[in-house]
Design an enzyme around this catalytic site. Structure first.
Site, PDB file in Angstrom:
ATOM      1  N   ARG A   1      11.293  92.518  22.372  1.00 25.97           N
ATOM      2  CA  ARG A   1      10.462  92.654  23.572  1.00 25.97           C
ATOM      3  C   ARG A   1      10.148  94.130  23.781  1.00 25.97           C
ATOM      4  O   ARG A   1      10.960  94.889  24.295  1.00 25.97           O
ATOM      5  CB  ARG A   1      11.183  92.067  24.785  1.00 25.97           C
ATOM      6  CG  ARG A   1      11.384  90.557  24.694  1.00 25.97           C
ATOM      7  CD  ARG A   1      11.912  89.992  26.007  1.00 25.97           C
ATOM      8  NE  ARG A   1      11.925  88.542  25.996  1.00 25.97           N
ATOM      9  CZ  ARG A   1      12.991  87.793  25.739  1.00 25.97           C
ATOM     10  NH1 ARG A   1      14.150  88.385  25.466  1.00 25.97           N
ATOM     11  NH2 ARG A   1      12.926  86.485  25.757  1.00 25.97           N
TER      12      ARG A   1
ATOM     13  N   GLN B   1      30.800  79.334  26.227  1.00 23.04           N
ATOM     14  CA  GLN B   1      30.477  80.685  25.782  1.00 23.04           C
ATOM     15  C   GLN B   1      30.118  81.579  26.959  1.00 23.04           C
ATOM     16  O   GLN B   1      30.383  82.793  26.943  1.00 23.04           O
ATOM     17  CB  GLN B   1      29.342  80.638  24.769  1.00 23.04           C
ATOM     18  CG  GLN B   1      28.072  79.992  25.277  1.00 23.04           C
ATOM     19  CD  GLN B   1      26.985  79.939  24.225  1.00 23.04           C
ATOM     20  OE1 GLN B   1      26.941  80.746  23.307  1.00 23.04           O
ATOM     21  NE2 GLN B   1      26.078  78.981  24.363  1.00 23.04           N
TER      22      GLN B   1
ATOM     23  N   HIS C   1      18.833  84.320  17.462  1.00 25.48           N
ATOM     24  CA  HIS C   1      20.041  83.743  16.872  1.00 25.48           C
ATOM     25  C   HIS C   1      19.833  82.258  16.587  1.00 25.48           C
ATOM     26  O   HIS C   1      20.293  81.400  17.333  1.00 25.48           O
ATOM     27  CB  HIS C   1      21.196  83.966  17.857  1.00 25.48           C
ATOM     28  CG  HIS C   1      22.518  83.410  17.438  1.00 25.48           C
ATOM     29  ND1 HIS C   1      22.834  83.072  16.131  1.00 25.48           N
ATOM     30  CD2 HIS C   1      23.630  83.130  18.179  1.00 25.48           C
ATOM     31  CE1 HIS C   1      24.080  82.618  16.097  1.00 25.48           C
ATOM     32  NE2 HIS C   1      24.574  82.643  17.318  1.00 25.48           N
TER      33      HIS C   1
ATOM     34  N   SER D   1      22.045  86.433  23.222  1.00 21.75           N
ATOM     35  CA  SER D   1      21.148  86.226  22.084  1.00 21.75           C
ATOM     36  C   SER D   1      20.018  85.286  22.465  1.00 21.75           C
ATOM     37  O   SER D   1      20.152  84.438  23.349  1.00 21.75           O
ATOM     38  CB  SER D   1      21.930  85.650  20.907  1.00 21.75           C
ATOM     39  OG  SER D   1      22.597  84.457  21.290  1.00 21.75           O
TER      40      SER D   1
ATOM     41  N   CYS E   1      31.213  86.106  16.079  1.00 27.41           N
ATOM     42  CA  CYS E   1      32.037  85.196  16.872  1.00 27.41           C
ATOM     43  C   CYS E   1      31.513  83.778  16.713  1.00 27.41           C
ATOM     44  O   CYS E   1      30.328  83.557  16.457  1.00 27.41           O
ATOM     45  CB  CYS E   1      32.030  85.606  18.340  1.00 27.41           C
ATOM     46  SG  CYS E   1      30.385  85.682  19.089  1.00 27.41           S
TER      47      CYS E   1
ATOM     48  N   CYS F   1      28.465  79.171  15.148  1.00 28.26           N
ATOM     49  CA  CYS F   1      27.531  80.265  14.864  1.00 28.26           C
ATOM     50  C   CYS F   1      27.743  80.889  13.495  1.00 28.26           C
ATOM     51  O   CYS F   1      26.836  81.517  12.954  1.00 28.26           O
ATOM     52  CB  CYS F   1      27.636  81.343  15.939  1.00 28.26           C
ATOM     53  SG  CYS F   1      27.121  80.787  17.577  1.00 28.26           S
TER      54      CYS F   1
ATOM     55  N   GLY G   1      32.225  79.383  17.934  1.00 22.36           N
ATOM     56  CA  GLY G   1      32.864  78.432  18.829  1.00 22.36           C
ATOM     57  C   GLY G   1      34.259  78.084  18.355  1.00 22.36           C
ATOM     58  O   GLY G   1      34.513  77.959  17.163  1.00 22.36           O
TER      59      GLY G   1
END
Length: 382
Positions: A211, A156, A338, A237, A368, A88, A370
């Protein structure tokens, strides 16, 4: 030596299956590259390298998407490109590599960014592709890994649950945070706070993720992502499509090309934590970054902490003591999405523009990644 941010631009972030879903990743990347060149006024022939982040580099994202995007933009063939994968944090790492090249004196002008079309290439596609060759995931079969971590699940989703449990985060508390993320994002869109940083693409002019009709009742009705857990899709995300790019320049390049720097990269570092918890890296990474930069959490005017999952940000806030009013002020990935390989550059672009809009001096970005890693960048508005 200094590394300056001269300009930064991004596409709107498209919702999965939304307005950007049918755009080839190379064309997503090309769009922000062309916009960056146009907005900055830089001579593209003077660029030393193009560094892009991308995760799941399969199919249209394979074959060095940084290079492909640059060529698809119609830009000079002699300029090279390279694609990096720090999960990420890939495009935040691209910014770090670009700044390090400039700070070392081995480059003067580097484009850093990232691209991801998650509608076209689903998340974890690269890991799943290994099954064809007999590998269920990246870990099983490694004697060294199994000796250290065994056969436990590495994901995750499990990590988000572990964090929620360790920091005693309730579902209600996390849903309140998620609702606020959507509220802040919608308010930012309505106020035009993203307009300067976005290069519209086709009919897509604004981020598609927020939203406006979400509610506590809708969130409460969702099933958890893991049986018996507390984390739902509303606390994660959004799967998204998009691209972003920044121009990083040395003092020499600024003078030679008549560029106007907008920020200085004050600090960059990366740290790692438990790969099983995976998403806690920003906590120790922020502490190390502030110590090395000679700053405190009170010195930072704005924080961008990627909302991979709500518990990530809430645990980080508890440990750092950061004022929630200065964290993700225009919403985060829960609302804005994301697009994995592009998010680091997207956050940096938003952070720069918001510092300019508010008159803040220092901005800190972390996310953060992986494997338990986390990048931290501190920029100083000029």
């Amino acid at each position: 030596m200094s590394a300056f941010i001269v300009d930064a631009v991004r596409t709107p972030v498209g919702r999965r299956g939304g307005g950007l879903a049918g755009v080839h990743p190379a064309d997503l990347g090309a769009h922000v590259l062309k916009a960056l060149v146009e907005r900055s006024g830089v001579d593209p022939a003077a660029v030393d390298d193009v560094i892009f982040g991308c995760v799941d580099a399969l199919g249209p994202q394979a074959g060095n998407i940084a290079r492909t995007s640059w060529l698809a933009a119609g830009l000079p063939e002699h300029v090279p490109g390279v694609t990096v994968d720090r999960q990420c944090g890939s495009s935040q790492q691209a910014v770090h590599f670009a700044a390090q090249a400039v700070l070392s004196g081995t480059a003067d002008l580097v484009v850093a960014g990232g691209v991801q079309n998650m509608s076209a290439i689903p998340i974890s596609a690269a890991m799943l592709a290994g099954r064809e060759y007999g590998f269920d995931d990246p870990f099983r079969g490694s004697t060294g890994w199994q000796a250290r971590y065994g056969d436990q699940e590495i994901s995750q989703f499990r990590a988000a649950e572990l964090i929620a449990a360790k920091w005693s985060l309730t579902r209600s508390e996390m849903e309140s945070y998620a609702l606020e993320s959507h509220r802040r994002a919608a308010a930012a869109v309505d106020a035009g706070r993203f307009d300067r940083e976005i290069a519209p693409l086709g009919d897509v002019r604004h981020d598609e993720g927020p939203r406006r009709d979400t509610s506590r009742e809708r969130m409460e009705a969702l099933a958890t992502l893991t049986p018996g857990g507390v984390v739902t899709a509303a606390l994660a995300s959004q799967i998204s499509d998009g691209a972003a790019a920044l121009l990083i320049a040395s003092s020499r390049a600024v003078d030679t090309h008549g560029l106007r720097p907008r920020a200085r990269i004050h600090h960059l570092s990366v740290r790692a934590d438990d790969p099983v918890y995976m998403l806690t890296g920003p906590i120790p990474a922020t502490a190390v970054a502030l110590q090395r930069a000679g700053l405190t959490v009170e010195d930072i005017d704005l924080f961008e902490v990627n909302e991979a999952f709500v518990p990530v940000v809430l645990a980080w806030q508890r440990e750092t003591g950061a004022d929630p009013a200065r964290v993700n002020v225009n919403g985060g990935a829960v609302a804005l999405g994301h697009p994995l390989g592009a998010t680091g550059a997207r956050l940096m672009t938003t952070l720069l523009h918001e510092l300019e809009a508010t008159g803040g001096r220092y901005g800190l970005q972390t996310m953060c990644e992986g494997g338990g890693t986390a990048n931290v960048t501190i920029i100083e508005r000029l």
